[in-house]
Design a protein around this motif. Structure first.
Motif, PDB file in Angstrom:
ATOM      1  N   LEU A   1       0.617  -1.022   0.138  1.00 19.66           N
ATOM      2  CA  LEU A   1       0.140  -0.047  -0.397  1.00 19.66           C
ATOM      3  C   LEU A   1       0.984   1.301   0.199  1.00 19.66           C
ATOM      4  N   GLY A   2       1.944   0.489   0.938  1.00 19.53           N
ATOM      5  CA  GLY A   2       3.406   2.169   0.357  1.00 19.53           C
ATOM      6  C   GLY A   2       4.125   1.493   0.692  1.00 19.53           C
ATOM      7  N   THR A   3       4.944   2.447   0.344  1.00 20.23           N
ATOM      8  CA  THR A   3       6.978   1.264   0.428  1.00 20.23           C
ATOM      9  C   THR A   3       7.636   2.982   1.014  1.00 20.23           C
ATOM     10  N   GLY A   4       7.360   4.245   1.239  1.00 20.11           N
ATOM     11  CA  GLY A   4       7.894   4.983   1.789  1.00 20.11           C
ATOM     12  C   GLY A   4       8.619   5.932   2.864  1.00 20.11           C
TER      13      GLY A   4
ATOM     14  N   LEU B   1       4.170   6.647  -0.857  1.00 13.40           N
ATOM     15  CA  LEU B   1       3.351   6.837   0.832  1.00 13.40           C
ATOM     16  C   LEU B   1       4.003   5.775   1.816  1.00 13.40           C
ATOM     17  N   ARG B   2       3.409   6.295   2.644  1.00 12.25           N
ATOM     18  CA  ARG B   2       4.063   5.428   3.713  1.00 12.25           C
ATOM     19  C   ARG B   2       3.570   4.704   3.570  1.00 12.25           C
ATOM     20  N   SER B   3       4.770   3.760   3.900  1.00 14.78           N
ATOM     21  CA  SER B   3       4.704   1.654   4.304  1.00 14.78           C
ATOM     22  C   SER B   3       3.799   1.499   4.749  1.00 14.78           C
ATOM     23  N   SER B   4       3.500   0.256   4.493  1.00 15.27           N
ATOM     24  CA  SER B   4       2.002  -0.543   4.765  1.00 15.27           C
ATOM     25  C   SER B   4       1.351  -1.689   3.929  1.00 15.27           C
ATOM     26  N   VAL B   5       1.381  -2.330   4.270  1.00 16.39           N
ATOM     27  CA  VAL B   5       0.896  -4.005   3.220  1.00 16.39           C
ATOM     28  C   VAL B   5      -0.393  -4.438   4.065  1.00 16.39           C
TER      29      VAL B   5
ATOM     30  N   ILE C   1      -0.566  -4.301   7.937  1.00 14.76           N
ATOM     31  CA  ILE C   1       0.746  -4.133   8.552  1.00 14.76           C
ATOM     32  C   ILE C   1       0.718  -2.903   8.817  1.00 14.76           C
ATOM     33  N   ASP C   2       0.261  -2.192   9.297  1.00 14.17           N
ATOM     34  CA  ASP C   2       0.528  -0.759  10.138  1.00 14.17           C
ATOM     35  C   ASP C   2      -0.444  -0.232   9.694  1.00 14.17           C
ATOM     36  N   CYS C   3      -1.092   1.674   9.963  1.00 14.65           N
ATOM     37  CA  CYS C   3      -1.790   2.247   9.502  1.00 14.65           C
ATOM     38  C   CYS C   3      -1.457   3.529   9.758  1.00 14.65           C
ATOM     39  N   GLY C   4      -0.234   4.252   8.589  1.00 18.07           N
ATOM     40  CA  GLY C   4      -0.061   5.483   8.856  1.00 18.07           C
ATOM     41  C   GLY C   4      -0.788   6.298   8.294  1.00 18.07           C
ATOM     42  N   PRO C   5       0.053   7.863   7.983  1.00 18.44           N
ATOM     43  CA  PRO C   5      -1.019   8.936   7.736  1.00 18.44           C
ATOM     44  C   PRO C   5      -1.223   8.549   5.798  1.00 18.44           C
ATOM     45  N   ASP C   6      -1.432   7.735   5.459  1.00 21.68           N
ATOM     46  CA  ASP C   6      -2.209   7.529   4.100  1.00 21.68           C
ATOM     47  C   ASP C   6      -2.852   6.336   3.837  1.00 21.68           C
ATOM     48  N   PHE C   7      -3.520   5.850   5.243  1.00 20.26           N
ATOM     49  CA  PHE C   7      -4.343   5.055   5.337  1.00 20.26           C
ATOM     50  C   PHE C   7      -5.680   5.080   4.560  1.00 20.26           C
ATOM     51  N   ARG C   8      -6.210   6.009   4.220  1.00 22.44           N
ATOM     52  CA  ARG C   8      -7.222   6.557   3.585  1.00 22.44           C
ATOM     53  C   ARG C   8      -7.030   6.583   2.356  1.00 22.44           C
ATOM     54  N   GLN C   9      -6.184   7.197   2.316  1.00 23.26           N
ATOM     55  CA  GLN C   9      -6.167   7.271   0.184  1.00 23.26           C
ATOM     56  C   GLN C   9      -5.907   5.440   0.117  1.00 23.26           C
TER      57      GLN C   9
ATOM     58  N   LEU D   1       0.069  -3.949  13.586  1.00 20.11           N
ATOM     59  CA  LEU D   1       1.035  -2.827  14.402  1.00 20.11           C
ATOM     60  C   LEU D   1       2.274  -3.016  14.379  1.00 20.11           C
ATOM     61  N   THR D   2       3.653  -2.634  13.980  1.00 21.02           N
ATOM     62  CA  THR D   2       4.943  -3.213  13.818  1.00 21.02           C
ATOM     63  C   THR D   2       5.428  -2.779  15.215  1.00 21.02           C
ATOM     64  N   HIS D   3       5.008  -0.840  15.201  1.00 22.47           N
ATOM     65  CA  HIS D   3       6.014   0.095  15.766  1.00 22.47           C
ATOM     66  C   HIS D   3       4.486   1.421  16.674  1.00 22.47           C
ATOM     67  N   GLU D   4       5.174   1.775  16.989  1.00 24.44           N
ATOM     68  CA  GLU D   4       3.892   3.391  17.132  1.00 24.44           C
ATOM     69  C   GLU D   4       4.507   4.741  17.299  1.00 24.44           C
ATOM     70  N   HIS D   5       5.954   4.877  15.947  1.00 24.16           N
ATOM     71  CA  HIS D   5       5.757   5.849  14.885  1.00 24.16           C
ATOM     72  C   HIS D   5       4.841   6.470  14.389  1.00 24.16           C
ATOM     73  N   MET D   6       4.847   7.780  14.500  1.00 22.26           N
ATOM     74  CA  MET D   6       3.918   8.001  13.924  1.00 22.26           C
ATOM     75  C   MET D   6       3.030   7.881  12.027  1.00 22.26           C
ATOM     76  N   ASP D   7       4.186   7.684  11.280  1.00 29.93           N
ATOM     77  CA  ASP D   7       4.530   7.025  10.307  1.00 29.93           C
ATOM     78  C   ASP D   7       3.818   5.732  10.163  1.00 29.93           C
ATOM     79  N   HIS D   8       3.789   4.858  11.231  1.00 37.25           N
ATOM     80  CA  HIS D   8       2.694   3.698  10.924  1.00 37.25           C
ATOM     81  C   HIS D   8       1.484   3.868  11.853  1.00 37.25           C
ATOM     82  N   VAL D   9       1.594   4.327  12.486  1.00 42.90           N
ATOM     83  CA  VAL D   9      -0.187   4.244  13.628  1.00 42.90           C
ATOM     84  C   VAL D   9      -1.366   5.540  13.447  1.00 42.90           C
TER      85      VAL D   9
END
Ligand SMILES: [Zn+2]
Ligand SMILES: [Zn+2]
Ligand SMILES: [Zn+2]
Length: 258
Positions: free
Chosen positions: A9-12, A37-41, A52-60, A75-83
């Motif tokens: 979903l994102g690889t950035g 977009l910010r990393s997620s699969v 896996i992960d729900c960063g700021p681009d989740f909606r898009q 979730l992998t960890h609590e950094h904002m680009d993941h939650v």
């Protein structure tokens, strides 16, 4: 064997690519593979869709993959680009009339209770997101939907981070170290997704050369790199220099895991 697929979903990295205000050749590139977009699969099985992960681009990311059903967030960890996108599980709450199952360590849950305090409040504002936390522990198995998952402890600078193994695929992002004990859980996997921030070293992320060393040590035959910054260079150019069996992932790439 179950039918299982994984979509990037994102690889950035945390700022995404392009970076706001940057005019470098990567941020100016017309190649869609340079837009990250910010990393997620998204992992899809016949019974469950899981991110896996729900960063700021989740909606898009949900909209552009036409994902109208989501059964869990891991979730992998609590950094904002993941939650940071967790507030946007609300449409799924409204569709299912249920809280969204969120799988994470206790450490991450405690951070979520601060970052999304309104969602955990006793007197919740109507329409706040609903989370159903499921605690996971390092190097232990747990079940999401119809799949068995293993949480794999790795190091992210001074922080712990969880990687995940689902069947024969391993997803490991925001890492710069992994113990031999954790490496043992990778044995026999067929696909490794591992983060590589850039070519230069960093205190909390593998540089590309370090990720390549780790990938070779794992002996996993198919490797995808993810979570990288604009300074990695153009996708089309840099891909040519990678060792055999190793590829830069790009947004939208879908791989079958069955
Ligand atoms: Zn990150
Ligand atoms: Zn740039
Ligand atoms: Zn991180």
């Amino acid at each position: 064997m179950t039918e299982l697929s994984l979509t990037f979903l994102g690889t950035g990295t945390s700022q995404g690519v392009p970076v706001i205000g940057c005019n470098c050749e990567v941020c100016s590139s017309d190649d869609l593979k340079d837009k990250r977009l910010r990393s997620s699969v998204l992992i899809q099985s016949p019974k469950a869709n899981v991110v896996i992960d729900c960063g700021p681009d989740f909606r898009q990311q949900m909209l552009r993959t036409s994902c109208s059903k989501l059964d869990a967030v891991v979730l992998t960890h609590e950094h904002m680009d993941h939650v940071a996108g967790l507030d946007d599980v609300r449409p799924f709450n409204f569709i299912t009339r249920k809280d969204m199952p969120v799988y994470c360590t206790d450490r991450v849950l405690q951070r979520l209770k601060v970052q999304f305090s309104y969602a955990f409040a006793e007197d919740k504002y109507p329409g706040s997101p609903g989370f159903d936390p499921h605690l996971i522990k390092a190097n232990e198995d747990f079940v999401v939907g119809d799949q068995s998952w293993k949480a794999i402890l790795a190091r992210h600078g001074t922080w712990p981070v969880m990687g995940y193994r689902i069947n024969d695929v391993v997803y490991l992002t925001d890492v710069n170290g992994i113990s031999d004990e954790s490496m043992d859980h990778l044995i026999g996997s067929k696909v490794l997704i591992v983060s590589a921030l850039r070519k230069e070293t960093h205190v909390a992320h593998y540089a590309l050369s370090e990720a390549i060393v780790m990938a070779k040590k794992s002996k996993i035959p198919q490797v995808y790199f993810t979570h990288f910054s604009h300074s990695m260079g153009l996708h089309a150019m840099e891909s040519k220099a990678l060792p055999k069996g190793m590829t830069f992932a790009h947004d939208g790439l879908k791989i079958s895991l069955s």
